[in-house]
Design an enzyme around this catalytic site. Structure first.
Site, PDB file in Angstrom:
ATOM      1  N   HIS A 154     -41.509  36.015 -56.802  1.00 11.53           N
ATOM      2  CA  HIS A 154     -42.596  35.919 -55.840  1.00 11.53           C
ATOM      3  C   HIS A 154     -43.887  35.466 -56.524  1.00 11.53           C
ATOM      4  O   HIS A 154     -44.702  34.760 -55.928  1.00 11.53           O
ATOM      5  CB  HIS A 154     -42.825  37.278 -55.174  1.00 11.53           C
ATOM      6  CG  HIS A 154     -42.398  37.317 -53.746  1.00 11.53           C
ATOM      7  ND1 HIS A 154     -41.680  38.348 -53.206  1.00 11.53           N
ATOM      8  CD2 HIS A 154     -42.580  36.443 -52.725  1.00 11.53           C
ATOM      9  CE1 HIS A 154     -41.451  38.125 -51.931  1.00 11.53           C
ATOM     10  NE2 HIS A 154     -41.979  36.972 -51.616  1.00 11.53           N
ATOM     11  N   CYS A 167     -30.532  25.900 -50.419  1.00 13.31           N
ATOM     12  CA  CYS A 167     -31.129  27.175 -50.027  1.00 13.31           C
ATOM     13  C   CYS A 167     -31.522  28.020 -51.232  1.00 13.31           C
ATOM     14  O   CYS A 167     -31.888  29.176 -51.083  1.00 13.31           O
ATOM     15  CB  CYS A 167     -30.192  27.961 -49.109  1.00 13.31           C
ATOM     16  SG  CYS A 167     -28.605  28.387 -49.842  1.00 13.31           S
TER      17      CYS A 167
END
Length: 521
Positions: free
Chosen positions: A184, A473
């Site tokens: 993140h 993905c």
């Protein structure tokens, strides 16, 4: 001093070094509470207070930062975490802070065992844990200190809530000892336009007054602390439609694994779901969830995407992703063992029940359903899965390409299914024999590596040859500098964490198809 890490957000800056405080100390198991019900009753309000504080912060920001803070707030109020901590108080006479610590630890262990994206979310749980424990103890939670002047921020790792709240005018650069290209921290740093280097071993031991950070080269060197900053890109703007400058369409989709993820994806403008990870329904289950329970859980994730395309991945579990109700036995090398679709070969009824629940949830929510299987190695395996999925009433069936053997036989696999999706995170670790969770080899898992891009190009070319879609993905799709390369190779859709959508969408608007093809491997 000169250190190397993995550059995850470009730019070169120098400035004074500011170190993020260490993690919250582990709370004690003593003293034993006098009244266990009273002690257990402290946990819910503390969690609610943390969730409310994060929600307030979310309302004060927008875009990527808001969706990350909303997701973290939802984790803080997770009924399963609260109930587990309350149970530990009552059953083991633990003080509330210790009970929260141990309950969160159980969740983190399960997530790390799950690997991949789920393992990366263990950092999020640790952040929520520390905030709730700090609230119970009346302490300030650990995190980014208040910055009064532009600085280079150094940390072991950063929680998403910390990263989302950073002020790009005060944070010149980010450097972390841990993390990787798919963390993140990396994704949000790119979204905020902050130069960043992760997996930089030894940076916390540096006592220089300042640091020079090269987010492109992944280099960190000591400096005198004087601010020297290069020009930064402005925050990207995107209208929610994936297309190139010449109008060529590229679907921009979201990777989700919970209802909170789904709502964040809608807020970020996702055109659909490119990867719905269904493991969340199984990880903490003592026995296989019933079809009815699965149907309800899946519908909660799918509901925001009514009328839109969604791709649901069937259970990706196995020896390296242990499930309490699914004993697999010990394996000498779990990453190469029985995982993903392989667990269904001996337990087809497990897959059939999940397919039935997915089909029902799709009907309940009105989504445009596709289903794909993980860890497929051969065309025969793809055909086996496709037959069972179609027997369950699923009209569009695909598989993930995350094993090199599958990439090399993509044309044969595409003959058996309607589409494929490249899971570049796992594909990279198998191609380079480099554990994607190990910082020491993080540079090998960089999605810009030529060997990985050549395999992507091979699969995309096979898709073009037979006229079937090929998506990506993995987090390679979340890199604005890499997205045009993937499109140029023939990739038709990109699916990523919600916070990356605007940056990728804006980057694609700046190039046409001819330019993308010139970049392809």
């Amino acid at each position: 001093m000169s250190l190397s890490g993995v550059g995850v957000s470009p730019g070169r800056v120098s400035g004074p070094r500011v170190v993020v405080a260490a993690d919250l100390p582990e709370p004690s198991s003593a003293p034993v509470p006098d009244a266990l019900d009273v002690e257990a009753g402290k946990i819910g309000p503390a969690a609610a207070a943390v969730a409310a504080e994060l929600s307030d912060r979310a309302r004060s920001v927008s875009g990527d930062a808001r969706s990350v803070l909303e997701t973290t707030a939802a984790m803080a109020s997770d009924p399963a975490l609260i109930a587990s901590a309350e149970r530990l108080v009552r059953e083991r006479s633990l003080p509330a802070p210790r009970a929260v610590w141990e309950a969160a630890g159980e969740f983190m262990t399960a997530l790390r065992a799950a690997g991949g994206y789920m393992a990366e979310r263990a950092t999020d749980v640790a952040d929520v844990r520390d905030r709730i424990v700090a609230s119970l103890l009346g302490l300030a939670p650990p995190g980014v200190p208040e910055l009064r002047s532009p600085s280079v921020l150094v940390a072991r790792d950063l929680a998403p809530a910390d990263t989302a709240g950073l002020d790009p005018d005060l944070v010149l650069a980010l450097v972390t000892e841990e993390g990787g290209p798919t963390s993140h921290t990396a994704i949000l740093a790119r979204a905020l336009g902050i130069p960043a280097v992760v997996a930089c071993a030894g940076v916390l031991a540096c006592d220089a007054p300042g640091l020079t950070v090269d987010g492109s080269a992944g280099e960190v060197t000591a400096s005198d602390g004087v601010v020297r900053a290069s020009a930064r890109k402005s925050r990207p703007e995107w209208d929610g439609v994936g297309r190139l400058a010449d109008g060529h369409r590229v679907k921009l989709l979201a990777n989700v694994g919970s209802p909170a993820d789904a709502h964040a994806a809608i807020a970020a403008g996702a055109e659909g779901i490119g990867l719905f990870r269904t493991e969340f329904c199984y990880l903490s289950a003592e026995e296989e969830p019933t079809e009815a329970a699965q149907r309800e859980a899946y519908a909660a994730v799918l509901a925001p995407f009514a009328g839109r395309p969604v791709v649901v991945r069937t259970l990706d579990a196995g020896s390296d992703k242990p499930l309490a109700f699914l004993p697999m036995g010990a394996e000498p090398n779990p990453a190469l063992g029985v995982r993903g679709l392989r667990i269904a070969f001996d337990r087809p009824e497990l897959l059939d029940r999940q397919l039935s629940a997915i089909t029902a949830a799709a009907a309940d929510t009105g989504v445009e359903l596709s289903v794909m299987a993980p860890m497929v190695a051969t065309a025969a395996e793809a055909a086996w899965f496709a037959a069972r999925a179609r027997a369950a009433g699923i009209g569009r069936v695909g598989v993930m390409i995350e094993i090199p053997a599958a990439a090399l036989c993509a044309e044969e696999i595409l003959a058996e299914v309607d589409f494929v999706s490249l899971g570049t995170n796992d594909l990279a670790q198998y191609v380079f024999a480099a554990d994607r969770q190990l910082g020491a080899v993080a540079s090998l898992n960089d999605p810009h590596q030529k060997a990985l891009l050549r395999l992507v190009g091979m699969v995309a070319a096979a898709g073009v040859e037979v006229g079937k879609p090929v998506g990506v993905c993995g987090e390679a799709a979340a890199d604005p500098s890499l997205a045009p390369v993937l499109v140029g190779a023939g990739v038709t859709s990109l699916s990523m964490n919600a916070v990356a959508l605007a940056g990728v969408g804006a980057a694609l608007r700046e190039v046409d198809l001819e330019a993308c093809r010139a970049l392809a491997p």
